[in-house]
Design an enzyme around this catalytic site. Structure first.
Site, PDB file in Angstrom:
ATOM      1  N   ARG A   1       0.863  -1.185   0.000  1.00 30.97           N
ATOM      2  CA  ARG A   1       0.000   0.000   0.000  1.00 30.97           C
ATOM      3  C   ARG A   1       0.894   1.228   0.000  1.00 30.97           C
ATOM      4  O   ARG A   1       1.715   1.403   0.895  1.00 30.97           O
ATOM      5  CB  ARG A   1      -0.925   0.017   1.214  1.00 30.97           C
TER       6      ARG A   1
ATOM      7  N   GLU B   1       5.078   6.915   2.363  1.00 31.54           N
ATOM      8  CA  GLU B   1       5.880   5.685   2.408  1.00 31.54           C
ATOM      9  C   GLU B   1       5.143   4.617   1.622  1.00 31.54           C
ATOM     10  O   GLU B   1       3.978   4.786   1.261  1.00 31.54           O
ATOM     11  CB  GLU B   1       6.063   5.200   3.850  1.00 31.54           C
TER      12      GLU B   1
ATOM     13  N   ASN C   1       4.128   0.567   2.117  1.00 30.82           N
ATOM     14  CA  ASN C   1       4.102  -0.540   3.076  1.00 30.82           C
ATOM     15  C   ASN C   1       4.142  -1.844   2.308  1.00 30.82           C
ATOM     16  O   ASN C   1       3.221  -2.130   1.540  1.00 30.82           O
ATOM     17  CB  ASN C   1       2.813  -0.486   3.900  1.00 30.82           C
TER      18      ASN C   1
ATOM     19  N   SER D   1      -2.784  -2.866   6.010  1.00 39.36           N
ATOM     20  CA  SER D   1      -4.102  -3.247   6.526  1.00 39.36           C
ATOM     21  C   SER D   1      -5.212  -2.304   6.080  1.00 39.36           C
ATOM     22  O   SER D   1      -4.987  -1.335   5.369  1.00 39.36           O
ATOM     23  CB  SER D   1      -4.044  -3.333   8.048  1.00 39.36           C
TER      24      SER D   1
ATOM     25  N   LYS E   1      12.474   2.400   5.241  1.00 42.31           N
ATOM     26  CA  LYS E   1      12.601   3.837   5.005  1.00 42.31           C
ATOM     27  C   LYS E   1      13.950   4.159   4.353  1.00 42.31           C
ATOM     28  O   LYS E   1      14.063   5.075   3.554  1.00 42.31           O
ATOM     29  CB  LYS E   1      12.448   4.603   6.320  1.00 42.31           C
TER      30      LYS E   1
ATOM     31  N   LYS F   1      12.909   9.942  10.599  1.00 43.11           N
ATOM     32  CA  LYS F   1      12.281   8.612  10.639  1.00 43.11           C
ATOM     33  C   LYS F   1      13.273   7.502  10.918  1.00 43.11           C
ATOM     34  O   LYS F   1      14.233   7.330  10.162  1.00 43.11           O
ATOM     35  CB  LYS F   1      11.607   8.324   9.294  1.00 43.11           C
TER      36      LYS F   1
ATOM     37  N   GLU G   1       7.934   0.562  11.536  1.00 42.79           N
ATOM     38  CA  GLU G   1       6.608   0.619  10.926  1.00 42.79           C
ATOM     39  C   GLU G   1       5.560   0.741  12.020  1.00 42.79           C
ATOM     40  O   GLU G   1       5.857   0.576  13.199  1.00 42.79           O
ATOM     41  CB  GLU G   1       6.340  -0.672  10.128  1.00 42.79           C
ATOM     42  N   GLY G   2       4.337   1.016  11.598  1.00 45.62           N
ATOM     43  CA  GLY G   2       3.210   0.906  12.522  1.00 45.62           C
ATOM     44  C   GLY G   2       2.818   2.200  13.211  1.00 45.62           C
ATOM     45  O   GLY G   2       1.909   2.212  14.038  1.00 45.62           O
TER      46      GLY G   2
ATOM     47  N   ARG H   1      -7.452   7.639   5.164  1.00 47.65           N
ATOM     48  CA  ARG H   1      -7.418   7.775   6.627  1.00 47.65           C
ATOM     49  C   ARG H   1      -7.291   9.251   6.966  1.00 47.65           C
ATOM     50  O   ARG H   1      -6.575   9.978   6.278  1.00 47.65           O
ATOM     51  CB  ARG H   1      -6.214   7.029   7.208  1.00 47.65           C
TER      52      ARG H   1
HETATM   53  P1  ADP Z   1       4.890   4.190   9.646  1.00 51.80           P
HETATM   54  O1  ADP Z   1       5.666   3.131   8.981  1.00 51.80           O
HETATM   55  O2  ADP Z   1       5.075   4.249  11.106  1.00 51.80           O
HETATM   56  O3  ADP Z   1       3.444   4.181   9.227  1.00 51.80           O
HETATM   57  P2  ADP Z   1       5.060   6.641   8.103  1.00 51.80           P
HETATM   58  O4  ADP Z   1       6.207   7.038   7.275  1.00 51.80           O
HETATM   59  O5  ADP Z   1       3.837   6.222   7.384  1.00 51.80           O
HETATM   60  O6  ADP Z   1       5.547   5.544   9.117  1.00 51.80           O
HETATM   61  O7  ADP Z   1       4.696   7.837   9.082  1.00 51.80           O
HETATM   62  C1  ADP Z   1       3.647   7.752  10.018  1.00 51.80           C
HETATM   63  C2  ADP Z   1       2.754   8.971   9.915  1.00 51.80           C
HETATM   64  O8  ADP Z   1       3.514  10.158  10.094  1.00 51.80           O
HETATM   65  C3  ADP Z   1       2.095   9.125   8.562  1.00 51.80           C
HETATM   66  O9  ADP Z   1       0.889   8.399   8.509  1.00 51.80           O
HETATM   67  C4  ADP Z   1       1.903  10.624   8.455  1.00 51.80           C
HETATM   68  O10 ADP Z   1       0.713  10.996   9.124  1.00 51.80           O
HETATM   69  C5  ADP Z   1       3.078  11.187   9.228  1.00 51.80           C
HETATM   70  N1  ADP Z   1       4.163  11.499   8.283  1.00 51.80           N
HETATM   71  C6  ADP Z   1       5.090  10.654   7.808  1.00 51.80           C
HETATM   72  N2  ADP Z   1       5.926  11.254   6.949  1.00 51.80           N
HETATM   73  C7  ADP Z   1       5.520  12.528   6.867  1.00 51.80           C
HETATM   74  C8  ADP Z   1       5.968  13.675   6.155  1.00 51.80           C
HETATM   75  N3  ADP Z   1       7.016  13.605   5.344  1.00 51.80           N
HETATM   76  N4  ADP Z   1       5.309  14.834   6.332  1.00 51.80           N
HETATM   77  C9  ADP Z   1       4.251  14.909   7.168  1.00 51.80           C
HETATM   78  N5  ADP Z   1       3.772  13.881   7.873  1.00 51.80           N
HETATM   79  C10 ADP Z   1       4.391  12.693   7.734  1.00 51.80           C
HETATM   80 MG    MG Z   2       2.595   4.680   7.465  1.00 48.08          MG
END
Ligand code: ADP
Ligand code: MG
Length: 474
Positions: A125, A144, A146, A151, A305, A364, A368-369, A450
């Site tokens: 996803r 990102e 996944n 899910s 990442k 970052k 994940e999660g 979401r």
């Molecule tokens: P995870 O693997 O924990 O889901 P993500 O990269 O999806 O990691 O980051 C988690 C959340 O953080 C995202 O759902 C988003 O809401 C916020 N986020 C992540 N990257 C960014 C970004 N570059 N700018 C703004 N918000 C972000």
């Molecule tokens: Mg995410």
């Protein structure tokens, strides 16, 4: 990105009535989750949190996200087969990040032994937000991708019916009829079924590898149901069950509780807390087996990442996808700025920039999660601390995406009804199946929207921050 029912949001009696209809509609449609108190029993369940109303999504960006999904499928698949790329890209990370290092070690072990299964099944996803640039025109920016346990493809399918009902209650039948149908669970199941067929043993089962705590079981059951309706047997087991009662025969066929497993579909195994020593052994057993793994360990690593950050380097996509310049261009058009913090000049410079202007970035780790990223002052403090040590290479740095907020109500059990300023994240599900060198399936399988209140920088639905939504294209 205004919705046509903006005024209705301020009509409190109408909102109250709509909210009570919405909750019952969600329960009727099966937008369900087990409770925090009893996460492993279905005696008492609740609705999964969701927005009262759909959120506006720019049509052009929605279409762009769908159009690039097959390219991302190709890319993930290519990375998973590129031993050198994964090795080089993760070299600095695995020195400091024990979890990635353990995954990588299994990856090398299975390559050394030789893969027992030529069929590969990918379900991913790709998540995006709509960045408001200087000129105010929103742009699609990937958060990102996944590649394991993506899910909410099941529950997302039930949301258009709920939101359609709410819009009708608010006198918005015309808008209700514009909501797009969406069924990622079916698309996921079609991919799993294809891999099961290619495995070629009609009595073999599909095994969902599930967590110890199973609050989100109904989302998974949606995919299971699609498989049962195709006469494919599904079993649910944990790592612990595999460790205790799983085995390989001489041809490395996987048996669990005496049943041959054709496909292992992971809804677990993506964070360190999923593993103790026994679970790592179970993971190795699964990876060595002839079962089709969704994902295999290389594909899981392709979703780190660190890999995402390396992909943004000029020329990398083109190298990974030779002869696919257009696909590479479509993919690159979705990238936000991503920066390495590896030891050296480039990393030094970016660490200094981020310390000076932390609000521009997200820091970052390889996790994940949800709930792991660092922002603002916290980002600055952590970077200050690790900036001169190799520990900083366990992180990547990313430009912060700035979406335009909009108003909505987030419906959660036992929470007061109140309006929040929200931002949304769109995910597109991708499914592909490869047999040897030939890609026999490559699809975009549906979407997930979401939404969360703006005061939460991080976190998904399972983390209790974001809620399910439906895109209303504008
Ligand atoms: P995870 O693997 O924990 O889901 P993500 O990269 O999806 O990691 O980051 C988690 C959340 O953080 C995202 O759902 C988003 O809401 C916020 N986020 C992540 N990257 C960014 C970004 N570059 N700018 C703004 N918000 C972000
Ligand atoms: Mg995410």
């Amino acid at each position: 990105m205004a919705v046509p029912w903006e005024d209705a949001l301020r009509d409190e009696p109408a909102v109250r009535e709509a909210a009570s209809v919405a909750v019952d509609a969600a329960l009727l449609e099966g937008v369900l989750m087990r409770t925090e108190g009893q996460p492993n029993a279905s005696e008492v369940v609740n609705y999964a949190p969701f927005t009262l109303l759909p959120s506006a999504v720019p049509r052009a960006l929605f279409q762009q996200a769908y159009a690039v999904q097959q390219d991302f499928n190709l890319l993930v698949d290519a990375i998973s087969q590129n031993k050198e790329f994964l090795e080089q890209t993760l070299a600095s990370t695995i020195k400091v990040d024990d979890f990635t290092a353990r995954l990588f070690k299994i990856h090398m072990q299975v390559l050394e032994e030789g893969l027992a299964q030529p069929v590969s099944l990918g379900i991913n996803r790709s998540d995006y937000m709509f960045d408001c640039g200087q000129d105010g025109a929103p742009a699609l920016r990937q958060v990102e991708i996944n590649t394991i346990a993506a899910s909410f493809g099941g529950l997302a399918a039930r949301m258009p019916a709920v939101h359609g009902r709410v819009l009708k209650v608010l006198g918005r039948s015309e808008e209700a009829s514009c909501l797009l149908p969406n069924n990622p669970a079916r698309g996921l199941a079609v991919g799993i079924a294809r891999a099961w067929e290619l495995y070629g043993s009609p009595k073999a089962v599909v095994m969902f590898l599930v967590e110890e705590v199973q609050r989100n079981i109904f989302d998974q059951r949606c995919v299971e149901n699609e498989l049962w309706s195709r006469d494919i047997r599904v079993i649910r087991r944990r790592f612990r069950d595999v460790f205790e009662r799983g085995s390989l025969d001489a041809a490395r066929r996987l048996y669990v509780d005496g049943q041959e497993v054709a496909v292992v579909y992971y809804r677990e195994g993506y964070v360190p807390k999923n593993y103790d020593q026994q679970n790592w052994e179970a993971r190795l057993l699964l990876e060595r087996s002839r079962a089709v793994k969704c994902p295999d360990i290389a594909t899981q690593l392709a979703g780190t990442k660190k890999v995402q950050q390396e992909l943004s380097r000029p020329g990398t996509l083109e190298r990974l996808l030779p002869g696919c310049a257009q696909a590479a261009a479509r993919i690159r058009a979705t990238f936000a700025g991503l920066y390495s913090l590896d030891m050296g000049e480039e990393g030094d410079r970016m660490a200094a920039v981020a310390i000076a202007e932390p609000h521009r970035f997200v820091l970052k780790p390889q996790r994940e999660g949800g709930g792991n990223n660092l922002y603002g002052e916290e980002l600055r403090q952590v970077l200050e601390k690790v900036k001169d040590s190799p520990e900083r290479t366990s992180y990547i740095l990313m430009d912060k995406i700035e979406p335009q907020p909009s108003m909505n109500y987030l419906l959660r059990a036992h929470s007061p009804l109140q309006m929040s300023e929200c931002i949304s994240e769109l995910g597109i599900f991708g499914v592909y199946v490869r047999q040897g060198k030939e890609l026999v399936m490559n699809e975009a399988a549906g979407h997930l929207l979401r939404t969360k209140a703006i005061q939460h920088a991080d976190g998904g639905v399972a983390a209790g921050v974001a809620v399910l939504d439906t895109p209303y294209l504008v």
